[in-house]
Scaffold this motif. Structure first.
Motif: not given
Length: 479
Positions: A257-281
């Protein structure tokens, strides 16, 4: 009829049926023909345990024994542990999670969850690394709701788990009881996950998702209540396996959750890259709800006394509330009355502490310590937590940690590090250890210092934890 009870040792069975030696040798247990090996190992080894050592499927052993004219009975619990060991081995070897999950459902669908928790503890005591047993946690969730599903599919089972908690042990929990509060927090957490899932399934607004993901870090507070208030007490009762496994999975969830939060905070355009990981967590968080309500909470009800629960309640609000407002929670009147009786007599505060450079009353010393923007914890020479002050509010420190061995206050993966550090302090191989890292985006310093008396004898370890963001801000943000 030749009946083999698999709960008996191999030596016992061979004494009962000498012809069993040749049958077992034919299956693959050639060592059984060696009288010395039979004498030494056969007295402590059962056939299911031998199956683990030799890597022979227990189903094959049963079939071969029955073909040889034996009726096989007993050993069900050991067989289940054999299967769990096999699952650990298959996962470690890289087998697909879903294929292991399918076998788990087939063999464990009608087994009590607490029995599997006992098996987890037995695996750890038997030498299986906690990290490997921890991998069973995702498979274990199959006991509750089969294959992985989307958010909505899980809610029905969550309601069943909540009903199980309500009825467990046949006890009605009073309003405001810690387990009722934790259950409510689970319900609020699942509602938050539903909201996040709806946003992901809908327009997928990146800013809205970022806001919800940031709030998802509330799992840290929820897990802290388990890890600091419930699990150490279960350790006191000898129940370590389920807590060790669960704590490790909690840490994985928090990190992700921390990694995903940090990545999306740095750039919300990262969301498509992390959507699958977010669903899993998110799925793992839901599955942890089942583990808590089906295993952890019933275990605490089985072992905790009212005195335990009163102390848990005293600390629960200090650790923090997640996904809802603290004012919305009911209070446990019995515990509130007990807390009002817990205080230090004022006369003690007037006592004086004399030091080389002067003296202070205990009241004065306490007032000074409370002004320090730092968390301080002292562990004595016997590794027992004796004192803390938490004015820095970086980490929570429940009162229940006082008088407890320091190792029971840390995640399983950190315990070897802490143990070695203290051993080094005692041997004077080093006198400090420092950890500097960002936690939830803030620069945190954790310093462990050995404390020695004037004669050079080790008297304990002091831990200082401090948030250095204010200092950095004063220097213009320079790092």
């Amino acid at each position: 009829m030749k009946t083999l009870d698999l709960s008996k040792s191999v030596a016992e069975l061979v004494r009962q049926y000498p012809e069993l030696k040749e049958v077992m040798a034919g299956i693959g247990f050639h060592e059984i023909l060696n009288p010395m090996a039979l004498k030494m190992m056969g007295s402590i080894m059962t056939i299911p345990r031998g199956a683990v050592v030799k890597g022979i499927p227990i189903e094959k052993i049963r079939a071969d024994l029955e073909e040889a004219g034996f009726t096989v009975v007993g050993g069900e619990q050991e067989e289940r542990q054999v299967r769990l060991r096999e699952y650990v081995g298959r996962l470690t070897a890289g087998e697909d999670l879903e294929s292991v999950r399918a076998d788990f459902v087939k063999h464990f669908e009608h087994v009590a969850a607490e029995e599997i928790a006992d098996a987890e503890q037995s695996l750890i005591k038997g030498g299986v690394p906690v990290k490997d047993v921890q991998r069973l946690c995702d498979v274990h969730s199959a006991l509750f709701h089969g294959k992985m599903g989307s958010g909505k599919k899980v809610v029905d089972t969550h309601e069943q788990a909540a009903e199980a908690l309500k009825n467990m042990e046949g006890k009605d929990l009073p309003e405001g009881h810690p387990l009722n509060l934790l259950k409510r927090e689970n319900e609020a957490m699942c509602a938050h996950l539903d909201k996040l899932q709806e946003e992901m399934d809908g327009a997928g607004d990146a800013q809205a998702i970022l806001s919800l993901v940031r709030a998802l870090n509330g799992v840290r507070s929820h897990y802290a209540k388990k890890e600091e208030l419930l699990m150490p007490r279960l350790y006191d009762y000898g129940v370590t396996g389920p807590s060790q496994v669960m704590w490790g999975v909690d840490d994985e969830i928090k990190r992700e959750v921390g990694v995903i939060t940090k990545s999306l905070t740095e750039d919300t355009e990262n969301y498509p890259l992390f959507k699958g990981r977010l669903a899993q967590v998110m799925q793992r968080i839901r599955e942890m709800v089942f583990k808590e309500e089906k295993i952890l909470f019933p275990l605490t009800m089985r072992y905790f006394t009212e005195a335990d629960w009163l102390e848990v309640y005293r600390d629960i609000f200090e650790v923090g509330v997640a996904f809802m407002e603290i004012g919305d929670l009911s209070r446990w009147e019995r515990a509130e009355a007990w807390i009002r009786t817990q205080y230090i007599p004022p006369a003690i505060l007037e006592g004086k502490v004399r030091m080389d450079t002067g003296e202070l009353t205990v009241r004065q010393l306490q007032g000074i310590l409370k002004l320090l923007d730092v968390d301080i914890t002292f562990i004595d020479k016997d590794d027992i937590v004796r004192y803390f002050i938490n004015e820095g509010h970086v980490f929570t420190r429940p009162f229940s940690c006082i008088g407890r061995e320091v190792y029971n206050c840390h995640p399983p993966e950190i315990i070897p590090v802490v143990r070695q550090m203290i051993l080094d302090f005692k041997a004077k191989k080093r006198d400090r250890m420092e950890v500097w890292r960002r936690i939830m985006g803030r620069p945190i310093g954790v310093r462990y210092l050995a404390v020695y008396d004037d004669a050079g004898e080790y008297v304990g370890t002091v831990e200082f934890v401090q948030d250095f963001q204010k200092a950095l801000d004063k220097f213009g943000g320079k790092q």
